[in-house]
Motif scaffolding. Structure first.
Motif, PDB file in Angstrom:
ATOM      1  N   ALA A 193       0.841  -1.205   0.000  1.00  0.00           N
ATOM      2  CA  ALA A 193       0.000   0.000   0.000  1.00  0.00           C
ATOM      3  C   ALA A 193       0.875   1.254   0.000  1.00  0.00           C
ATOM      4  O   ALA A 193       0.638   2.189  -0.780  1.00  0.00           O
ATOM      5  N   LEU A 194       1.900   1.283   0.838  1.00  0.00           N
ATOM      6  CA  LEU A 194       2.797   2.447   0.885  1.00  0.00           C
ATOM      7  C   LEU A 194       3.571   2.625  -0.418  1.00  0.00           C
ATOM      8  O   LEU A 194       3.835   3.754  -0.842  1.00  0.00           O
ATOM      9  N   TYR A 195       3.930   1.528  -1.051  1.00  0.00           N
ATOM     10  CA  TYR A 195       4.609   1.591  -2.349  1.00  0.00           C
ATOM     11  C   TYR A 195       3.743   2.352  -3.358  1.00  0.00           C
ATOM     12  O   TYR A 195       4.215   3.256  -4.048  1.00  0.00           O
ATOM     13  N   PHE A 196       2.461   1.990  -3.432  1.00  0.00           N
ATOM     14  CA  PHE A 196       1.563   2.667  -4.373  1.00  0.00           C
ATOM     15  C   PHE A 196       1.335   4.126  -3.976  1.00  0.00           C
ATOM     16  O   PHE A 196       1.279   4.998  -4.837  1.00  0.00           O
ATOM     17  N   ILE A 197       1.220   4.387  -2.699  1.00  0.00           N
ATOM     18  CA  ILE A 197       0.995   5.760  -2.236  1.00  0.00           C
ATOM     19  C   ILE A 197       2.201   6.641  -2.547  1.00  0.00           C
ATOM     20  O   ILE A 197       2.049   7.749  -3.070  1.00  0.00           O
ATOM     21  N   ARG A 198       3.378   6.161  -2.246  1.00  0.00           N
ATOM     22  CA  ARG A 198       4.588   6.981  -2.422  1.00  0.00           C
ATOM     23  C   ARG A 198       5.085   7.009  -3.867  1.00  0.00           C
ATOM     24  O   ARG A 198       5.387   8.068  -4.396  1.00  0.00           O
ATOM     25  N   ARG A 199       5.195   5.875  -4.476  1.00  0.00           N
ATOM     26  CA  ARG A 199       5.816   5.806  -5.805  1.00  0.00           C
ATOM     27  C   ARG A 199       4.866   6.196  -6.924  1.00  0.00           C
ATOM     28  O   ARG A 199       5.280   6.798  -7.908  1.00  0.00           O
ATOM     29  N   HIS A 200       3.603   5.845  -6.771  1.00  0.00           N
ATOM     30  CA  HIS A 200       2.641   6.088  -7.852  1.00  0.00           C
ATOM     31  C   HIS A 200       1.598   7.134  -7.499  1.00  0.00           C
ATOM     32  O   HIS A 200       0.622   7.313  -8.221  1.00  0.00           O
ATOM     33  N   LYS A 201       1.808   7.805  -6.373  1.00  0.00           N
ATOM     34  CA  LYS A 201       0.952   8.932  -5.950  1.00  0.00           C
ATOM     35  C   LYS A 201      -0.518   8.536  -5.817  1.00  0.00           C
ATOM     36  O   LYS A 201      -1.409   9.284  -6.181  1.00  0.00           O
ATOM     37  N   VAL A 202      -0.762   7.340  -5.275  1.00  0.00           N
ATOM     38  CA  VAL A 202      -2.135   6.921  -5.003  1.00  0.00           C
ATOM     39  C   VAL A 202      -2.673   7.759  -3.859  1.00  0.00           C
ATOM     40  O   VAL A 202      -1.979   8.024  -2.878  1.00  0.00           O
ATOM     41  N   ASN A 203      -3.883   8.188  -3.990  1.00  0.00           N
ATOM     42  CA  ASN A 203      -4.545   9.008  -2.982  1.00  0.00           C
ATOM     43  C   ASN A 203      -4.852   8.145  -1.756  1.00  0.00           C
ATOM     44  O   ASN A 203      -5.637   7.206  -1.829  1.00  0.00           O
ATOM     45  N   TYR A 204      -4.226   8.494  -0.653  1.00  0.00           N
ATOM     46  CA  TYR A 204      -4.407   7.758   0.602  1.00  0.00           C
ATOM     47  C   TYR A 204      -5.882   7.657   0.977  1.00  0.00           C
ATOM     48  O   TYR A 204      -6.364   6.597   1.389  1.00  0.00           O
ATOM     49  N   GLU A 205      -6.619   8.755   0.840  1.00  0.00           N
ATOM     50  CA  GLU A 205      -8.038   8.762   1.202  1.00  0.00           C
ATOM     51  C   GLU A 205      -8.829   7.784   0.330  1.00  0.00           C
ATOM     52  O   GLU A 205      -9.696   7.069   0.813  1.00  0.00           O
ATOM     53  N   TRP A 206      -8.539   7.754  -0.971  1.00  0.00           N
ATOM     54  CA  TRP A 206      -9.235   6.833  -1.861  1.00  0.00           C
ATOM     55  C   TRP A 206      -8.961   5.386  -1.459  1.00  0.00           C
ATOM     56  O   TRP A 206      -9.863   4.551  -1.436  1.00  0.00           O
ATOM     57  N   LEU A 207      -7.715   5.097  -1.129  1.00  0.00           N
ATOM     58  CA  LEU A 207      -7.328   3.725  -0.817  1.00  0.00           C
ATOM     59  C   LEU A 207      -7.950   3.234   0.488  1.00  0.00           C
ATOM     60  O   LEU A 207      -8.461   2.129   0.559  1.00  0.00           O
ATOM     61  N   TYR A 208      -7.936   4.076   1.517  1.00  0.00           N
ATOM     62  CA  TYR A 208      -8.320   3.599   2.852  1.00  0.00           C
ATOM     63  C   TYR A 208      -9.731   3.968   3.304  1.00  0.00           C
ATOM     64  O   TYR A 208     -10.225   3.412   4.271  1.00  0.00           O
ATOM     65  N   ASN A 209     -10.392   4.903   2.637  1.00  0.00           N
ATOM     66  CA  ASN A 209     -11.740   5.280   3.045  1.00  0.00           C
ATOM     67  C   ASN A 209     -12.742   4.363   2.346  1.00  0.00           C
ATOM     68  O   ASN A 209     -12.850   4.385   1.126  1.00  0.00           O
ATOM     69  N   PRO A 210     -13.507   3.587   3.114  1.00  0.00           N
ATOM     70  CA  PRO A 210     -14.429   2.633   2.479  1.00  0.00           C
ATOM     71  C   PRO A 210     -15.474   3.286   1.569  1.00  0.00           C
ATOM     72  O   PRO A 210     -15.951   2.661   0.635  1.00  0.00           O
ATOM     73  N   ASP A 211     -15.810   4.541   1.821  1.00  0.00           N
ATOM     74  CA  ASP A 211     -16.843   5.212   1.039  1.00  0.00           C
ATOM     75  C   ASP A 211     -16.296   6.008  -0.140  1.00  0.00           C
ATOM     76  O   ASP A 211     -17.054   6.545  -0.930  1.00  0.00           O
ATOM     77  N   SER A 212     -14.984   6.091  -0.277  1.00  0.00           N
ATOM     78  CA  SER A 212     -14.391   7.000  -1.255  1.00  0.00           C
ATOM     79  C   SER A 212     -14.623   6.604  -2.700  1.00  0.00           C
ATOM     80  O   SER A 212     -14.685   7.459  -3.570  1.00  0.00           O
ATOM     81  N   GLU A 213     -14.779   5.334  -2.999  1.00  0.00           N
ATOM     82  CA  GLU A 213     -14.943   4.919  -4.396  1.00  0.00           C
ATOM     83  C   GLU A 213     -16.263   5.427  -4.966  1.00  0.00           C
ATOM     84  O   GLU A 213     -16.379   5.659  -6.162  1.00  0.00           O
TER      85      GLU A 213
END
Length: 125
Positions: free
Chosen positions: A62-82
């Motif tokens: 998860a951290l790899y995608f967040i840091r290297r590919h600029k994945v939005n932390y809120e999108w990844l971890y917030n169950p309602d974000s999608e």
């Protein structure tokens, strides 16, 4: 306690599906991702399908995608974000949206200033 474990498992499965979605979006195979972590494709398969993997590996990916590919932390971890169109998958999309919003606000402000100036001129006549 059993209910909590079920909810926790469901939440972990949601994040795992999102990690798979990110990997697919980046056109990475499971083997490509496994190579990044010097692990096996089977471990990536297990993670993405909600099977047991270590929390360490889960977090590292998860951290790899967040840091290297600029994945939005809120999108990844917030169950309602999608379901929320205002929460993009990648942070660079969020930055772009904010820049567009800021530009639109600046244009509105410029129009209001121009309108105010025009109204002052009319009143002076």
């Amino acid at each position: 306690m059993e209910q909590f474990e079920k909810e926790n498992d469901a939440y972990a499965a949601l994040i795992a599906r999102r990690l798979a979605k990110i990997r697919d979006h980046l056109n990475m195979s499971q083997q490509d991702l496994a190579n990044e972590f010097n692990t096996t494709q089977n471990l990536i398969y297990r993670l993405e399908n909600g099977l047991k993997v270590s929390r360490e590996m889960f977090t590292l990916i998860a951290l790899y995608f967040i840091r290297r590919h600029k994945v939005n932390y809120e999108w990844l971890y917030n169950p309602d974000s999608e379901d929320d169109a205002n929460v993009p998958m990648f942070t660079n999309e969020q930055v772009k949206r904010q820049k567009i919003h800021d530009q639109q606000e600046a244009e509105r402000l410029a129009l209001l200033k121009q309108l105010y100036t025009d109204l002052q001129r009319i009143e002076q006549k």
